[in-house]
Structure formats: C-alpha cells, structure tokens
Design a protein around this motif. Structure first.
Motif, PDB file in Angstrom:
ATOM      1  N   THR A  56      70.038  27.345  66.563  1.00 18.93           N
ATOM      2  CA  THR A  56      68.880  26.793  66.964  1.00 18.93           C
ATOM      3  C   THR A  56      68.115  27.981  67.792  1.00 18.93           C
ATOM      4  OG1 THR A  56      69.606  24.819  67.002  1.00 18.93           O
ATOM      5  CG2 THR A  56      67.781  24.938  68.408  1.00 18.93           C
ATOM      6  N   SER A  60      63.895  25.653  67.169  1.00 18.86           N
ATOM      7  CA  SER A  60      63.468  25.748  65.814  1.00 18.86           C
ATOM      8  C   SER A  60      65.177  25.994  65.190  1.00 18.86           C
ATOM      9  CB  SER A  60      62.585  26.674  65.090  1.00 18.86           C
ATOM     10  OG  SER A  60      62.778  27.954  65.760  1.00 18.86           O
ATOM     11  N   TRP A  61      65.433  25.460  63.919  1.00 17.02           N
ATOM     12  CA  TRP A  61      66.305  25.642  63.255  1.00 17.02           C
ATOM     13  C   TRP A  61      66.187  27.081  62.509  1.00 17.02           C
ATOM     14  CZ3 TRP A  61      70.849  22.384  63.575  1.00 17.02           C
ATOM     15  CH2 TRP A  61      70.545  21.279  64.451  1.00 17.02           C
TER      16      TRP A  61
END
Length: 313
Positions: A56, A60-61
């Motif tokens: 992460t 956001s991944w």
C-alpha cells in the motif's frame, strides 16, 4: 423423499476416495502453489523469496508481480552465449534433460521388459528370490551406488583395467564424465522402477493365450507383439512414467557422472537457488519443468480415457 445415490456414499468409501486427493493436495498442489508464488516474487534488493506481493502506497494498492523470471528463461542467453529467443542456457538444459530422460526410459524398457517377462514366466517358488535381486539395490545408499560407478568407469577404473588386461584395448577408454557414464548411471538407478510395474502386469497375464496363438500358427515373435505387448500396455506406461518423470529432474547423477556438456535442469535450478541466491528464477524454472511434463501427460490420459470409454450413447 429419495436421496440421490451420489449423496448416499458411505463414509468409508468417502474416506478411501479422499485419501489420495488429500495426499495430492498436501504434497503436490500446495508445494506447487508455493513455487508459483515464489516465481513471481519481486525481491528487489533484498533476499526474501516471500516478499509481499501487494503493498500500500499513499492509500493505493500496488500489485508486485515479477514475470521477468519466466521471460528470462526464453531470452537470457547467459555469459558467452549468443543472444536470441529460444537460444538460452535454460532451454538447452531442458533439452538435455528431456534427451537423457527419454534415452534412459528407452534403455530401461529394453532391459527391463525381458527381465520382468522372465520373472513372470519363472516358477512361483523362485519368483520371490528374483524380485529380491531387483529390490536389493534399494538397501544401499543411492549416493554410494552412484559413486561406485565412478570407480568402475574411471580411466583407471575396474572396467578399463579389465579391458587392458584382456588386451581388448591398448589405452584406457574415456567413459567417465560423458554421455556413456550419464546413461549407464541413470539406467542402473531407474531400472527397478521399470521392472516392478512390468512384472506386476505380466504376472497376471493368462499365458494360455500364447499357447492358443501358437496352435493357430502364429510364430513366437508374432504372438509376443500381438498378445503380450498389448496386454502389458498399462505396465509399460506405468514404468515409463516412473522413469521419465524423475529422470527429467535428476540432479545427483549429472553432478557426479556428467561432464560440463551434460548440465541438466536439476543442476541449473540448484545453482540458481543456492549459488546465485535467485529463488524466484529457480522456482520459475521448476514450474516450467513441471508444466512441460504434466501437461502432455494430462492430454495423453484424457485422450486415452476417451478412447477406452468410447462415444457416449
């Protein structure tokens, strides 16, 4: 309400059916998934083959999958080799492994079939002794048996000294660290795995069929090809699989008896994992090797089952 038959299978039958599936899941599927996970791991500058695949960043991944290890198998020519797709040290190792596994399987079949046939046709009173001779090498360390062939095939080894003393040769023959030593060692080690399934199949054969063929005018050779070989097909297939599959990934015999040109994929995987410390590439090589062996086998058994069952009515 009548319960469907598929729901009325008793617990004992479920257990018997479930044990092989549990074995495959635990000792094949799970290790394969672990290899697959390592093969797409991006270690970065670290040495952790189990580095996270997802991270992460600022909420956001990011998926961290590295497929370059698979691409390098087909494009990385290595030091001192010509670059180009399909011309890599890894593909050459695959080709070498498949070649030696095929030749070993062929020699084991040519030597093992007569031996299994002889045991099956021998008197029941001496069959246990003959089977003991086949199994006896398993009582000795695998490593010691391979080392023994070094002493037999060396330039000053037992075989060369015998040939020189008999006057058959004038100088020692170069047999060690060559194709000869590789095939002799692999055939010797895997021969029992061919003989045992062939014997188990041939001993159940009704040899009165051969007598009937002879009475009808068939020659011994024709009766053998038209009756014995087809009836022993399942034993041939089982023995072939037991020899070919482990032969592809053989590591010890190429290391002890093979030369620089006899590098097989098992040795390459070991070098990548322990010498280069590149676990993802070693895992990718192992995954590709498994796929190369299992996918053709799956197609073969699917087609074989389709032929045996015939079209659905």
């Amino acid at each position: 309400m009548k319960i469907p038959y598929r729901l009325r299978i008793n617990p004992g039958r479920r257990f018997v059916i479930g044990v092989p599936y549990a074995w495959l899941l635990l000792f094949f599927a799970l290790p394969f998934l672990i290899l697959l996970r390592i093969s797409v791991t991006d270690m970065g500058n670290g040495v952790d083959p189990f580095a996270p695949l997802i991270e992460t960043v600022s909420g956001s991944w990011h998926i961290l999958l590295r497929f370059g290890n698979y691409v390098s198998i087909f494009t990385d020519a290595g030091q001192g080799a010509a670059a180009g797709f399909g011309n890599t040290i890894y593909l050459e190792a695959y080709r070498t492994s498949l070649k030696y596994a095929f030749l070993t399987t062929l020699f084991c079949l040519l030597l093992g079939y007569p031996f299994a046939y002889f045991i099956a046709r021998s008197r029941p009173s001496i069959r246990p002794a003959l089977l003991m001779l086949v199994i006896l090498p398993f009582w000795t360390s695998f490593l010691l048996r391979v080392y023994a062939w070094k002493g037999i095939l060396a330039d000053q080894g037992v075989l060369n000294n015998l040939l020189l003393s008999l006057g058959i040769t004038q100088e020692p023959l170069v047999m060690l660290y060559s194709d000869v030593s590789m095939l002799v060692g692999m055939t010797y080690v895997y021969l029992p795995f061919m003989i045992l399934p062939l014997y188990a199949n041939l001993v159940k054969m009704d040899f009165r069929l051969l007598e009937a063929a002879h009475d009808l005018g068939a020659s011994p050779w024709k009766a053998f090809w038209l009756i014995t070989v087809p009836l022993s097909k399942s034993g041939i297939i089982a023995g072939t699989m037991l020899v070919f599959i482990p032969g592809v990934g053989e590591f010890v015999i190429p290391s002890l008896l093979g030369g620089a040109e006899n590098i097989m994929i098992g040795r390459v995987v070991w070098d990548e994992m322990f010498s280069s410390n590149n676990w993802p590439r070693a895992a990718a090589l192992a995954v590709v090797m498994i796929v190369l062996v299992l996918v053709p086998l799956a197609f073969y058994y699917r087609n074989a089952n389709a032929r045996d069952t015939g079209p659905e009515s």
